[in-house]
Design an enzyme around this catalytic site. Structure first.
Site, PDB file in Angstrom:
ATOM      1  CG  HIS A 217      -0.252   0.241   2.501  1.00 23.48           C
ATOM      2  ND1 HIS A 217       0.396  -0.756   3.160  1.00 23.48           N
ATOM      3  CD2 HIS A 217      -0.069   1.360   3.234  1.00 23.48           C
ATOM      4  CE1 HIS A 217       0.942  -0.276   4.264  1.00 23.48           C
ATOM      5  NE2 HIS A 217       0.677   1.011   4.333  1.00 23.48           N
TER       6      HIS A 217
HETATM    7  C1  UD1 Z   1      -1.850   5.053   6.557  1.00 24.12           C
HETATM    8  C2  UD1 Z   1      -0.511   5.423   7.181  1.00 24.12           C
HETATM    9  C3  UD1 Z   1       0.504   4.321   6.936  1.00 24.12           C
HETATM   10  C4  UD1 Z   1      -0.023   2.982   7.361  1.00 24.12           C
HETATM   11  C5  UD1 Z   1      -1.350   2.732   6.670  1.00 24.12           C
HETATM   12  C6  UD1 Z   1      -1.972   1.418   7.033  1.00 24.12           C
HETATM   13  C7  UD1 Z   1      -0.059   7.846   7.128  1.00 24.12           C
HETATM   14  C8  UD1 Z   1       0.813   8.881   6.523  1.00 24.12           C
HETATM   15  N1  UD1 Z   1       0.040   6.641   6.590  1.00 24.12           N
HETATM   16  O1  UD1 Z   1      -1.639   5.002   5.140  1.00 24.12           O
HETATM   17  O2  UD1 Z   1       1.679   4.614   7.687  1.00 24.12           O
HETATM   18  O3  UD1 Z   1       0.906   1.986   7.022  1.00 24.12           O
HETATM   19  O4  UD1 Z   1      -2.241   3.791   7.044  1.00 24.12           O
HETATM   20  O5  UD1 Z   1      -3.154   1.235   6.354  1.00 24.12           O
HETATM   21  O6  UD1 Z   1      -0.761   8.122   8.066  1.00 24.12           O
HETATM   22  N2  UD1 Z   1      -8.939   4.768   2.361  1.00 24.12           N
HETATM   23  C9  UD1 Z   1     -10.201   4.225   2.286  1.00 24.12           C
HETATM   24  N3  UD1 Z   1     -10.797   3.838   3.454  1.00 24.12           N
HETATM   25  C10 UD1 Z   1     -10.201   3.962   4.660  1.00 24.12           C
HETATM   26  C11 UD1 Z   1      -8.930   4.538   4.716  1.00 24.12           C
HETATM   27  C12 UD1 Z   1      -8.300   4.924   3.562  1.00 24.12           C
HETATM   28  O7  UD1 Z   1     -10.775   4.086   1.222  1.00 24.12           O
HETATM   29  O8  UD1 Z   1     -10.795   3.562   5.680  1.00 24.12           O
HETATM   30  C13 UD1 Z   1      -8.271   5.172   1.104  1.00 24.12           C
HETATM   31  C14 UD1 Z   1      -8.575   6.600   0.714  1.00 24.12           C
HETATM   32  O9  UD1 Z   1      -8.607   6.676  -0.667  1.00 24.12           O
HETATM   33  C15 UD1 Z   1      -7.395   7.356   1.217  1.00 24.12           C
HETATM   34  C16 UD1 Z   1      -6.268   6.360   1.008  1.00 24.12           C
HETATM   35  O10 UD1 Z   1      -6.866   5.093   1.272  1.00 24.12           O
HETATM   36  O11 UD1 Z   1      -7.193   8.556   0.540  1.00 24.12           O
HETATM   37  C17 UD1 Z   1      -5.099   6.580   1.907  1.00 24.12           C
HETATM   38  O12 UD1 Z   1      -5.506   6.616   3.275  1.00 24.12           O
HETATM   39  P1  UD1 Z   1      -4.584   7.386   4.350  1.00 24.12           P
HETATM   40  O13 UD1 Z   1      -5.124   7.240   5.705  1.00 24.12           O
HETATM   41  O14 UD1 Z   1      -4.310   8.773   3.880  1.00 24.12           O
HETATM   42  O15 UD1 Z   1      -3.197   6.624   4.247  1.00 24.12           O
HETATM   43  P2  UD1 Z   1      -2.859   5.061   4.131  1.00 24.12           P
HETATM   44  O16 UD1 Z   1      -2.301   4.814   2.790  1.00 24.12           O
HETATM   45  O17 UD1 Z   1      -3.975   4.207   4.611  1.00 24.12           O
END
Ligand code: UD1
Length: 383
Positions: A217
């Protein structure tokens, strides 16, 4: 003593659960759980509350997704209101996600002391958003709880005084050890077709089909179509020899659709594992117990996650990390982890090595003994 404990994203939940559990046995402590809502899907958040028996959050900020600045800013605005209303004596943050950073900055400005669990980890790679979060959070924290001795050294090198640093071990391993037996009884192997049915039944719960597990991811791996394709091609080769089970993070699923890479993968809902060679089977993100069940019986793990590098070391299962560096070097020197980056040759040759029975076995790092939360809470309760 009023303590605000912050969670926001998936890797926070298994770190906070054991701490809250121990806190609730100290009458002098009044723990409050705040969930920022950085992760909000059922599979990324709710499922973990159930599996880890985390109490309902006392306060939910509901910030959701956004760019780093937008997400961090929204958390800060909402968390400032919480601190002004609750006036806690301390906040506890875990790990390195945006919620960790955002809440730490707010607390520091309002002069609320911060305890950071999993302090001092450094990849020395500032292109990684988590590295910025780690450095800033540690610089602002009053109590820094570390998982390994290399983390202590990193903090001292950054000028953090020794009295603030507490080497307590790895709280995520507390969760793993508490839940392993229960996890092994989950039905997930059967559900995914890894325990065969029918007359020639060979694989059983004790002896399932051999399989590898993949998680991916990191923006550096899945946001660039060329890098992502290179990884997929290497994995396709590996999957000629062992099926790969791939619980897919929502951002990765989006990127697969955007780049049109669906044809490289099978859907585990509709395709059975044993019928195909070259099998990379996608499934939804799994809950804590299902994933632990799947991981604990896998031949090996391919990942770019931070937490899995540690969990595989604790389980003695070989892990190939698809990154150029790691903030968790103890998993390389003592554990079962090997860095393979995104070089197809390396991914393939290290996978074959494991398939030949030459994978790392490793040993358990110091203080990864299931008692870390007790050590942390004892220290906090004596403040
Ligand atoms: C976050 C953490 C990362 C961790 C990961 C585990 C940061 C900078 N990164 O990354 O260190 O390893 O979580 O999962 O905080 N999304 C959904 N549903 C959700 C959550 C996210 O659809 O419940 C999608 C959205 O499109 C979102 C993208 O995932 O924009 C990224 O989510 P985000 O929380 O920004 O970062 P992660 O890549 O999940």
């Amino acid at each position: 003593m009023k303590i605000i404990n912050v969670v926001g994203a998936r890797p926070n939940f298994m770190k906070m659960a054991p701490i809250l559990k121990v806190m609730s046995s100290y009458p002098r402590l009044n723990p409050i759980l705040v969930h920022t809502g950085q992760h909000y899907d059922v599979t990324m958040s709710r499922a973990f509350f159930e599996d880890l028996e985390l109490p309902e959050p006392d306060i939910y900020l509901g910030v959701g997704s956004g760019s780093h600045a937008v997400q961090t800013a929204r958390i800060m605005v909402e968390f400032e209101k919480v601190l002004e209303q609750e006036k806690p004596n301390l906040i506890v943050v875990v790990g390195d996600v945006n919620s960790t950073l955002a809440c730490s900055v707010v607390a520091a400005k309002l002069l609320v002391p911060i305890a950071h669990v999993e302090a001092g980890l450094r990849s020395f790679d500032r292109t990684m958003p988590e590295e910025i979060n780690r450095v800033v959070t540690d610089a602002l924290s009053e109590y820094l709880f570390t998982t390994s001795e290399d983390a202590n050294l990193n903090l001292k090198r950054e000028g953090i005084s020794e009295e603030k640093i507490f080497f307590v071990g790895n709280v995520m391993i507390d969760s793993l050890l508490q839940h392993l037996e229960k996890a092994k009884k989950m039905n997930i192997l059967k559900k995914l077709g890894l325990i065969q049915k029918g007359p020639k039944t060979v694989p059983t719960m004790e002896n399932p089909l051999d399989y590898a597990v993949l998680t991916l991811h990191r923006p550096s791996n899945v946001d660039d179509p060329e890098v992502f394709l290179r990884i997929i091609q290497a994995l396709t080769k590996v999957s000629q020899h062992i099926p790969i089970i791939f619980p897919v993070h929502p951002r990765t699923r989006k990127q697969i659709a955007t780049f049109g890479y669906q044809s490289f993968f099978k859907d585990l809902e509709t395709t059975s594992v044993e019928s195909t060679r070259g099998f990379i089977g996608m499934t939804e993100p799994l809950g804590y117990l299902d994933f632990l069940c799947l991981m604990s019986q896998a031949k090996f793990i391919l990942t770019d996650s931070g937490g899995l590098q540690e969990e595989t070391t604790a389980l003695g299962i070989p892990c190939l990390t698809l990154r150029e560096n790691t903030e968790r070097p103890v998993t390389l020197t003592e554990g079962t982890n090997t860095l393979v980056g995104t070089d197809p040759e390396k991914i393939i040759s290290e996978s074959y090595k494991i398939l030949r029975g030459e994978g790392k076995t490793g040993r358990i790092p110091k203080l990864w003994d299931g008692k870390t939360a007790e050590r942390i809470v004892k220290i906090l309760s004596e403040l």
